[in-house]
Design an enzyme around this catalytic site. Structure first.
Site, PDB file in Angstrom:
ATOM      1  N   CYS A 177       0.812  -1.225   0.000  1.00 13.18           N
ATOM      2  CA  CYS A 177       0.000   0.000   0.000  1.00 13.18           C
ATOM      3  C   CYS A 177       0.843   1.271   0.000  1.00 13.18           C
ATOM      4  CB  CYS A 177      -0.951   0.008   1.192  1.00 13.18           C
ATOM      5  SG  CYS A 177      -0.216  -0.515   2.742  1.00 13.18           S
ATOM      6  N   HIS A 230      -2.399   6.447   4.195  1.00 11.14           N
ATOM      7  CA  HIS A 230      -0.960   6.514   4.435  1.00 11.14           C
ATOM      8  C   HIS A 230      -0.414   7.807   3.835  1.00 11.14           C
ATOM      9  CE1 HIS A 230      -1.258   2.519   5.791  1.00 11.14           C
ATOM     10  NE2 HIS A 230      -0.622   1.855   4.864  1.00 11.14           N
TER      11      HIS A 230
END
Lengths: 370, 370, 370, 370
Positions: free
Chosen positions: D158, D260
């Site tokens: 990710c 993130h």
């Protein structure tokens, strides 16, 4: 859902740059007939483009046509407001009273999220899933003030709203309640922006929210009350024969972004009280006038009952039905009163902007907005 | 404070690597007469150095002499336990019952934070600031089991402890209570490690903690009860003449690291009830046997009353008196019962390890530990 | 530790009600020779008792003798300041410049946490674990301004301080650094109170702190620089021969209460660079003048090196050595530069109040405060 | 958007009860042509209704038709999988390798979010907004394994995905990059459920995520590389002539639920480097094959550039374009390299499930799924 189609109605938003104002914009941007037409904010914002002066704090972007709208002062004669069929107010309490009064005096219609007129004996205090019948005092409000069109309708405090929807379901099924004890765990967004300092709430609980407990304890009885047959006076709680519900509230602030949780214990006047199964059923089967009228913001379900023993939870359940319903769970016997349960409301949608909008939608159906 | 000096007493700690076990170590490392002598943990940890196998989660470092201690299995014949004057248990509920029983059968003395023996009619359930007189059932426990020395003493659930200290102050001043309604907002550390998943609690409230409400509702009456004159049986609540307090609890988990908050409403049997001023004074003036005996872990003040309208708060107030007191604030009229207030306890100190230790200190003074 | 005992020195605190001011009070309350004598705050607080006007946000109580102290305006002729051997300033940047200048002009000694004079070529910018030798410009500052006693000493920005201590250890062991890249994850307390709105930081990261990056990039070179032999001018970075370190910083705000984390990559001028083992050793063996002098606030260890791969962590490590050290961990090869590591500083202690106090303690030893 | 309409393609989901599996279900429930047909989970879940065994943690409800689906074991011959045109894998790394291999051996097509085959020289590692051309190694993978249909395609870690999209935009506009330094601030959802203990992350940062830095440093070069002309081998980075990008990563965990953040510094090989304005423009104008093909999950904008100096922020920006884009902000000069910026990715959508789905949608267009 309503099959009726409505002609477009222009709307204004007061306090448009604030937390509730942003929600009004988000929720109205794609409304079937309300069209955002005028935005009001403080005088130092007036004259500037909305996107330039607003600290937008929602996770959707500012609707494109709103970005470039020029913000006005919150005065009834500022450009645009005179054309509005309804003006929504997300103003802070300290300025709402005078500004809303000025708008009403200018014969404009105000649907307000502020507390200023909630206790006014001429103003309806409406939770759209509970007591839209109180709109019928509007003609009396108008005539008392010698206004042909202008009036003010308020919606309730956010945590009151989350409590009063399940209470209304219980009263509808089982008659008047006697006693309600509630502890709330309220989200930070309820305090606006910048509102709660992060130093006060990270890894913490603040067991006090100024004025909130009094609002719950008082507003509940006005909302669950009726209108006297004259349509000129409110009954506190239900009918002319019923005693007020004895409500005791403690309000706390917790590190949650959106969604007020309520821990509730209830005593019925009916003796013996209904069983837990009957209560569960009453919550699930509760429907309301907003749904019958099929207004656009009415939720498919007014109360969502959760079976899982650890629900409702604000993060997981606040978005149900686009934040327009109340969640209820943990329905069980109370060793002290008759039943305990937990309820949850999206404080910025059904607890604020959605209520004002749904109230106005209902008023459209009833002919109080044209 | 006690002027007596005590000879050193060796102590063991069961569940030494867990959340409560770490607190035992932190709190006992500099104790005036308890000396950490044996550490017990699971069989896969046994034989290894404490610092090698422990995920230490406190913001102080592991005491140097403990770092190199070799962890034992939780068996009474494992090295070191036989020499211990008292063994503190921070074991998880699922294993505590059998292990603690084994230690008692081996004639060892166990002060346990686990729930296994709290409802045992032979075992005292002691909140050190409330009911150390219950220690007097120890001779009966020993003789019932034909043990010359071994016995088990338990302390209460952490949220029960935070509630029962102010309730004891009220009963001491104003006689028996009739009804208590409490909502708790509990810290994540109460669930141990890893305990609560961050995905469950960030920006969230979980309105359910398995078994917790039942513990509060039941334990309160055992703790506030007395011993019958025979010293062989407990009275549930206060005296042989008093009815149990009717307690209703709802327990929620909030994103707070340490410190359980309780929102409490109380009804007295005394009619008319005491005034808010009298209640405030009763909290402030409350003293207890642990203080009279001057045991090392007793707080200078058992109850700290906060004047600020938004206190107590877990982050700001949990460290008062080294986490060994209960904070109380927002003492005010309750529209439904007689008084409402908010209480706060450090769940990992007075709510867990500190209670076990203080109970043992009192037992030393009373001759039940030598 | 110092064996010397010092006569009492009266101290004043400017900005005493703010976040840094509260830390000054907490840290100075039991100081061996600095005695809190005068408290300064805004004019609307002046004349009132400290405890009445202060939103105290620390988890210790206000020292009893401070509670009743009457707060003064921040003017050198306000009661008490003239008697102070040193005045600590925790003022906000927007007012610090003028007020500190007024105090200096009144021939008072100011140790300031504010940024106003950090870039002033007459003012030392001192991290007490790094460059107290810069105090030797004080005589030049005094004479330049024709002052017999008054002067200003500043300490660094909190995140600069956390970075520059390990960098100083590296330069001490391996000579000048060429390049430093740093990303900070900074605590909310760094923004003061009310500071960061909870709506901005719960479940969020804010990747920007106004002016912070420039401070780190600039201050690092002044701190790691030297004084020219005249004691009248600073060298930017190390020696008259060394080029400035090329520093690139990105500063972010994270939902942490106290403790700034820094993610650092460093390139040495020395080629080949030292090994990871040598670097690890240099951090562990780093000692500084504050320790040699044995001043009261000096930490036993200036840099604590953590072996665990997931440390340092703000919640677990910020309290080490009473918040007066810097933690370092994850020392490892950098694929781009020579070494990567993570550092942590308690931003409100060593990053603010502790630095000012330790600087003043060192100045006492060197005769710059009497 | 594609004007083509596709016949329905049945899909299976492995690891259907987990964090990524739940996202697959949420995102596929209303897909125009992928139809959820088989759900695989652990053997102890097999045979039971999905809603009965799943701790659903998304804020939407389980799609009604999925609630009653019976979960299968993750075996290719379990009911339903054989009919699937593609099987999506959200399996944990510890079991993914063997299970995905079994499905491929059974001639099934697997699009995996797990890391097991990312470094496999036969398997494409595809970020759908960057390198779908790597799908062209599929015929070689099939023939190497003598399979007529089955193959495995993986998507990236990710945080790699969030980084590599803006890097691809820079390479597309300005040629090969030389050096990349990145610090990530990663959300808790990246660790699955229960994943990160709340005691580890509330009021904290954990400056380490096992294996994550190595993934970023390695995967970046495979993704930004090409296929050799034979379509049988990958080039690490760009072309046969280009050197690998020198990537240095530090990964931290912060108290954020989803999203993130990456803090990035980049050095180009092009000298002089492009200006900040050119870079800003390159990000804004970046388009990719997924958009050209008009696949259903492609975002309208691949990279959203934010002008506000404090954006992107995870809570406010992760939902843009339904979590399928990368946000970039703070584009500015780097004193050390050529440019610094901040990027943000929704780690559970584009960082996980959305990538697998979009990869499969592209494969449908290219004829690799039928």
């Amino acid at each position: 859902m309503s099959s009726k189609s409505h002609p477009e109605i222009k709307v204004g938003i007061l306090g448009a740059t604030g937390t509730v104002g942003q929600r009004f914009i988000q929720l109205l941007a794609n409304h079937p007939y309300f069209k955002i037409h005028a935005l009001g904010a403080s005088s130092r914002s007036a004259g500037q483009q909305y996107s330039k002066i607003t600290k937008w704090k929602l996770n959707t972007t500012i609707p494109e046509f709103v970005q470039k709208m020029v913000v006005q002062e919150c005065k009834p004669d500022a450009e645009g407001f005179a054309d509005c069929g309804v003006v929504f107010s997300g103003l802070d309490a300290d300025v709402a009273g005078d500004i809303e009064e000025a708008f009403r005096s200018a014969n404009l219609i105000v649907y307000s999220n502020a507390k200023s007129y909630r206790r006014d004996p001429l103003c309806p205090l409406i939770v759209p899933l509970v007591n839209p019948s109180h709109l019928d005092i509007i003609p009396h409000q108008r005539s008392s003030l010698s206004l042909s069109k202008g009036y003010i309708v308020t919606n309730a405090n956010c945590s009151t709203t989350g409590l009063v929807v399940p209470l209304a379901a219980l009263e509808k099924a089982f008659g008047p309640l006697e006693t309600v004890m509630v502890t709330t765990l309220q989200a930070i967004s309820g305090a606006g922006y910048p509102g709660v300092s992060s130093l006060d709430i990270l890894d913490n609980v603040v067991p006090h929210i100024g004025g909130e407990e009094e609002k719950i304890e008082w507003e509940t009885n006005k909302i669950l009350g009726g209108l006297k047959s004259s349509n000129k006076e409110f009954d506190l709680h239900a009918t002319e024969q019923t005693k007020p519900i004895n409500v005791s509230a403690t309000c706390t602030r917790v590190p949650v972004i959106d969604g007020h949780t309520g821990v509730v214990s209830v005593k019925f006047t009916q003796n013996p009280p209904p069983s837990i199964e009957q209560i569960d059923k009453a919550f699930r089967e509760f429907t309301c006038e907003a749904q019958d009228l099929g207004v656009p913001s009415a939720p498919a379900q007014a109360i969502v009952v959760h079976d899982a023993p650890d629900r409702p939870q604000p993060r997981l359940d606040r978005d149900l039905h686009n934040g327009a319903c109340v969640s209820v769970g943990r329905i069980r016997d109370c060793p002290v009163f008759d039943v305990k349960f937990v309820c949850l409301i999206d404080n910025v949608r059904l607890g604020a902007a959605t209520s004002s909008i749904m109230n106005a939608e209902i008023a459209v159906e009833k002919g109080y907005i044209q």
